[in-house]
Design a protein around this motif. Structure first.
Motif, PDB file in Angstrom:
ATOM      1  N   ASP A 518      52.395 -19.522  63.632  1.00 31.63           N
ATOM      2  CA  ASP A 518      52.726 -20.596  62.695  1.00 31.63           C
ATOM      3  C   ASP A 518      53.822 -21.492  63.251  1.00 31.63           C
ATOM      4  OD1 ASP A 518      50.847 -19.704  60.922  1.00 31.63           O
ATOM      5  OD2 ASP A 518      52.248 -18.525  59.721  1.00 31.63           O
ATOM      6  N   ARG A 519      54.848 -20.905  63.819  1.00 28.12           N
ATOM      7  CA  ARG A 519      55.952 -21.720  64.347  1.00 28.12           C
ATOM      8  C   ARG A 519      55.501 -22.547  65.542  1.00 28.12           C
ATOM      9  NH1 ARG A 519      61.184 -18.054  64.930  1.00 28.12           N
ATOM     10  NH2 ARG A 519      62.146 -20.105  65.268  1.00 28.12           N
ATOM     11  N   LEU A 520      54.678 -21.958  66.419  1.00 23.49           N
ATOM     12  CA  LEU A 520      54.156 -22.714  67.553  1.00 23.49           C
ATOM     13  C   LEU A 520      53.259 -23.852  67.086  1.00 23.49           C
ATOM     14  CD1 LEU A 520      53.321 -19.702  69.893  1.00 23.49           C
ATOM     15  CD2 LEU A 520      55.022 -21.477  70.369  1.00 23.49           C
ATOM     16  N   ARG A 521      52.516 -23.602  66.025  1.00 27.53           N
ATOM     17  CA  ARG A 521      51.639 -24.627  65.466  1.00 27.53           C
ATOM     18  C   ARG A 521      52.465 -25.800  64.922  1.00 27.53           C
ATOM     19  NH1 ARG A 521      49.228 -21.383  62.415  1.00 27.53           N
ATOM     20  NH2 ARG A 521      47.545 -20.803  63.838  1.00 27.53           N
ATOM     21  N   ARG A 522      53.576 -25.493  64.225  1.00 28.40           N
ATOM     22  CA  ARG A 522      54.443 -26.542  63.672  1.00 28.40           C
ATOM     23  C   ARG A 522      55.098 -27.358  64.776  1.00 28.40           C
ATOM     24  NH1 ARG A 522      56.384 -22.375  60.328  1.00 28.40           N
ATOM     25  NH2 ARG A 522      58.361 -22.410  61.485  1.00 28.40           N
ATOM     26  N   ILE A 523      55.461 -26.692  65.858  1.00 29.95           N
ATOM     27  CA  ILE A 523      56.104 -27.387  66.967  1.00 29.95           C
ATOM     28  C   ILE A 523      55.148 -28.356  67.646  1.00 29.95           C
ATOM     29  CG2 ILE A 523      57.032 -26.967  69.304  1.00 29.95           C
ATOM     30  CD1 ILE A 523      58.341 -24.454  68.196  1.00 29.95           C
ATOM     31  N   GLY A 524      53.850 -28.051  67.595  1.00 31.96           N
ATOM     32  CA  GLY A 524      52.866 -28.925  68.227  1.00 31.96           C
ATOM     33  C   GLY A 524      52.245 -28.338  69.467  1.00 31.96           C
ATOM     34  N   CYS A 525      52.451 -27.030  69.694  1.00 31.10           N
ATOM     35  CA  CYS A 525      51.826 -26.375  70.852  1.00 31.10           C
ATOM     36  C   CYS A 525      50.303 -26.437  70.695  1.00 31.10           C
ATOM     37  CB  CYS A 525      52.308 -24.934  70.927  1.00 31.10           C
ATOM     38  SG  CYS A 525      51.903 -24.108  72.457  1.00 31.10           S
ATOM     39  N   ASP A 526      49.582 -26.699  71.763  1.00 26.86           N
ATOM     40  CA  ASP A 526      48.148 -26.951  71.684  1.00 26.86           C
ATOM     41  C   ASP A 526      47.323 -25.677  71.521  1.00 26.86           C
ATOM     42  OD1 ASP A 526      48.181 -29.949  72.359  1.00 26.86           O
ATOM     43  OD2 ASP A 526      49.313 -29.065  74.025  1.00 26.86           O
ATOM     44  N   THR A 527      47.531 -24.695  72.394  1.00 25.27           N
ATOM     45  CA  THR A 527      46.718 -23.473  72.366  1.00 25.27           C
ATOM     46  C   THR A 527      47.629 -22.256  72.492  1.00 25.27           C
ATOM     47  OG1 THR A 527      46.351 -23.628  74.755  1.00 25.27           O
ATOM     48  CG2 THR A 527      44.661 -24.557  73.327  1.00 25.27           C
ATOM     49  N   GLY A 528      47.077 -21.123  72.060  1.00 24.54           N
ATOM     50  CA  GLY A 528      47.833 -19.883  72.133  1.00 24.54           C
ATOM     51  C   GLY A 528      46.990 -18.748  72.688  1.00 24.54           C
ATOM     52  N   GLN A 529      47.660 -17.757  73.213  1.00 27.24           N
ATOM     53  CA  GLN A 529      46.995 -16.616  73.839  1.00 27.24           C
ATOM     54  C   GLN A 529      47.871 -15.398  73.618  1.00 27.24           C
ATOM     55  OE1 GLN A 529      46.388 -17.279  78.026  1.00 27.24           O
ATOM     56  NE2 GLN A 529      45.843 -15.157  78.464  1.00 27.24           N
ATOM     57  N   GLY A 530      47.281 -14.309  73.169  1.00 32.00           N
ATOM     58  CA  GLY A 530      48.083 -13.111  72.939  1.00 32.00           C
ATOM     59  C   GLY A 530      47.367 -12.143  72.018  1.00 32.00           C
ATOM     60  N   TRP A 531      48.003 -11.000  71.775  1.00 33.85           N
ATOM     61  CA  TRP A 531      47.378  -9.937  71.001  1.00 33.85           C
ATOM     62  C   TRP A 531      47.166 -10.315  69.536  1.00 33.85           C
ATOM     63  CZ3 TRP A 531      49.215  -4.373  72.644  1.00 33.85           C
ATOM     64  CH2 TRP A 531      48.869  -4.173  73.981  1.00 33.85           C
ATOM     65  N   HIS A 532      47.900 -11.323  69.050  1.00 37.36           N
ATOM     66  CA  HIS A 532      47.667 -11.769  67.672  1.00 37.36           C
ATOM     67  C   HIS A 532      46.236 -12.281  67.522  1.00 37.36           C
ATOM     68  CE1 HIS A 532      47.897 -13.855  63.873  1.00 37.36           C
ATOM     69  NE2 HIS A 532      47.710 -15.030  64.468  1.00 37.36           N
ATOM     70  N   PHE A 533      45.737 -12.933  68.562  1.00 42.87           N
ATOM     71  CA  PHE A 533      44.372 -13.466  68.508  1.00 42.87           C
ATOM     72  C   PHE A 533      43.364 -12.418  69.008  1.00 42.87           C
ATOM     73  CE2 PHE A 533      47.255 -17.082  69.354  1.00 42.87           C
ATOM     74  CZ  PHE A 533      47.085 -17.760  68.162  1.00 42.87           C
ATOM     75  N   ALA A 534      43.624 -11.859  70.158  1.00 45.82           N
ATOM     76  CA  ALA A 534      42.718 -10.850  70.719  1.00 45.82           C
ATOM     77  C   ALA A 534      43.324 -10.268  71.978  1.00 45.82           C
ATOM     78  CB  ALA A 534      41.353 -11.467  71.043  1.00 45.82           C
ATOM     79  N   LYS A 535      43.036  -8.988  72.201  1.00 50.78           N
ATOM     80  CA  LYS A 535      43.416  -8.356  73.441  1.00 50.78           C
ATOM     81  C   LYS A 535      42.369  -8.679  74.515  1.00 50.78           C
ATOM     82  CE  LYS A 535      45.752  -4.422  71.234  1.00 50.78           C
ATOM     83  NZ  LYS A 535      45.819  -2.934  71.148  1.00 50.78           N
ATOM     84  N   PRO A 536      42.698  -8.471  75.799  1.00 53.64           N
ATOM     85  CA  PRO A 536      41.676  -8.641  76.838  1.00 53.64           C
ATOM     86  C   PRO A 536      40.465  -7.768  76.543  1.00 53.64           C
ATOM     87  CG  PRO A 536      43.843  -8.437  77.827  1.00 53.64           C
ATOM     88  CD  PRO A 536      44.029  -8.135  76.375  1.00 53.64           C
TER      89      PRO A 536
END
Length: 547
Positions: A518-536
């Protein structure tokens, strides 16, 4: 010499034997050989010798028919001692045997002198490598020894002494070090073996050690002794040493194995800063052996197909849709199981195996991305592949990428190549030209772990880069939703705005919670990667997400 009958009694003797025994030759007649104490022959020896001589064919050649021979230390009546070789051999007369006593003192002394020269170092007069290993093998074969220890010593910077002061001073220094090591080996009433193994390497062998405490104390004493200044030829020299210490039970230990452990430990002492002793650590050695085994097997593992790929989704923070994946290589090792890249990428970069491994990852990931594109009707997902610095220098990366794209049919825009910030910043010559050629080809260039390297922002604007991947250390500060650190958000906000002004998109790595997203989204970061979305995950799981 004497002639002896079948009962072991002297039939006749010559003057030389009489002189040796201090008696007239005639007085020896009818005397049993076992009653000549100066010869030191017992009844069993004489009985076996006579029996052997009786069954051996007579021979007129000197010593040609020896059936019994032994060496004894004899004492003359005047007190003089000598080494003699005593032999019994058959004669042409049935039942008679020739007893001969030959003085071999000179030959034995010469042999011992030659052995001493062969087994001792001419510079320090210490036992050399050959004698050291002989004593070590003896200590390990003696079941009564119990335990054995070695202090393996190497002088630090000895080559500089030879180069600046000459080999004469260098030899004097080696001899002085040897004297101090002998003193250390003899302290405490025990005499341990001090040896020079070659060059500036020495060793102390503790036969029947009482434990590692004894060995480390000896190593500490040797270290202290060597570090004391030396006065040689008007020069005052100060040197230090690195010492590898190994101690273990003698039974079941191989000399070569023990010396390998000592050599490894000496290397650790050098690597840890020199001028110290280091005790052998089985766990550290196991890690080294594993590292060596992985390094030697790495190239063949590519050919055997032991490397597999997992893919971690990259998500658009605006709508949470999957837009790409990062290819992450794993080694399915037949002995050690599934290994992460931290276990072998560094090794691959050291031994050059990163080039064939990198080609394999590029080929497999592009082939997989092309398959997803054909199987999925929606917007295609790009694949992001990591590129090592050595691939830029040791291979034609542009030609490899062009070939793989042609073979797989993947559009260049669906391939993203990730390079670390330290590899990209300051690029010149061939690497910079390669980046420009790839960019013109349509391939996306991303800087991985941005913010941990040079951070030369002025230079960044001149590179053909399209994506910045923020290092996870920036995002980790967003975990505390209740008490956030304002500095973290300020830094990330500034980096995102800067990237956007340069026409770059920003991917945040290591997103592990909804609050971070949420904080990255508010800042304006375009894309995200990490365990919150999915593990490898394996490729078929990515296909399910796309569907």
């Amino acid at each position: 010499m004497a002639i002896v009958d079948r009962d072991g009694r002297v039939v006749s003797a010559n003057d030389a034997l009489g002189a040796l025994l201090g008696a007239a030759p005639d007085s020896l007649v009818s005397t049993s050989v076992t009653d000549l104490p100066s010869l030191g022959l017992d009844r069993n020896t004489i009985r076996n010798g006579l029996a052997g001589a009786a069954t051996s064919p007579p021979s007129t050649a000197p010593r040609g028919g020896d059936s019994m021979s032994c060496t004894r230390r004899l004492k003359n009546p005047d007190g003089h001692t000598l080494w003699a070789e005593i032999s019994l051999m058959p004669t042409a007369h049935d039942g008679e045997t020739l007893l001969s006593v030959a003085d071999v003192s000179e030959q034995r002394d010469l042999r011992e002198r030659l052995r001493h020269l062969q087994m001792h170092d001419p510079v320090t007069r210490l036992p050399n490598r050959t004698l050291f290993f002989e004593r070590l093998a003896t200590a390990l074969s003696d079941t009564a020894t119990g335990r054995v220890g070695i202090c393996y010593i190497d002088l630090d910077g000895f080559k500089a002494v030879n180069d600046t002061l000459g080999h004469r001073v260098g030899d004097e220094l080696l001899d002085a070090v040897a004297r101090r090591l002998i003193q250390c080996a003899e302290d405490g009433g025990q005499r341990h073996l001090a040896a020079r193994l070659g060059g500036d390497e020495f060793a102390l062998l503790v036969d029947g050690s009482t434990g590692t405490e004894q060995l480390t104390a000896l190593a500490g004493a040797a270290l202290k002794a060597i570090q004391q200044p030396f006065d040689l030829g008007g020069q005052r020299l100060t040197v230090s040493a690195s010492i590898g210490v190994v101690e273990r039970e003698a039974q079941g230990t191989d000399p070569t194995e023990l010396m390998q452990a000592a050599d490894t430990t000496l290397y650790w002492a050098k690597a840890d800063g020199k001028a110290r002793w280091t005790l052998f650590d089985p766990e550290r050695n196991a890690h080294r052996m594993t590292r060596q085994a992985l390094s030697s097997a790495l190239r063949g593992a590519v050919e055997r197909g032991e490397f597999v790929l997992d893919y971690q989704p990259i998500v658009d923070l605006g709508d949470d849709k999957l837009v790409g994946v990062e290819a992450l290589v794993r080694w399915q090792h037949p002995q050690f199981g599934k290994l992460g890249p931290n276990r072998f990428i560094g090794l691959a970069e050291e031994n050059g195996g990163i080039v064939p491994l990198g080609r394999h990852v590029l080929e497999e990931s592009c082939r997989q991305a092309r398959g997803w594109m054909l199987d999925h009707a929606g917007p295609p997902a790009y694949v992001s592949v990591n590129v090592a610095v050595r691939q830029m220098w040791d291979s034609d990366l542009v030609a490899d990428v062009r070939r793989v794209l042609e073979e797989t049919g993947l559009p260049p825009g669906l391939l993203q190549l990730e390079l670390t910030e330290s590899a990209v910043m300051g690029s010149a010559g061939r690497p910079l030209q390669a980046l420009q050629d790839l960019n013109e080809m349509g391939v996306r260039i991303a800087i991985d772990d941005f913010g941990t390297g040079y951070s030369n922002l002025a230079y960044l604007s001149r590179l053909p880069v399209r994506v910045l991947k923020l290092d996870g250390s920036f995002v980790s500060g967003f975990r505390a939703a209740r008490h956030p650190n304002p500095a973290d958000e300020t830094i990330v906000t500034a980096l995102v705005r800067l990237a956007h002004q340069l026409g770059l998109t920003v991917t945040a790595e290591c997103v592990e919670s909804p609050a971070q997203a949420d904080r990255l989204r508010r800042i304006g970061c375009d894309t995200g990667q990490g365990w919150h979305f999915a593990k490898p995950m394996p490729a078929h799981c990515v296909a399910a997400l796309l569907r």
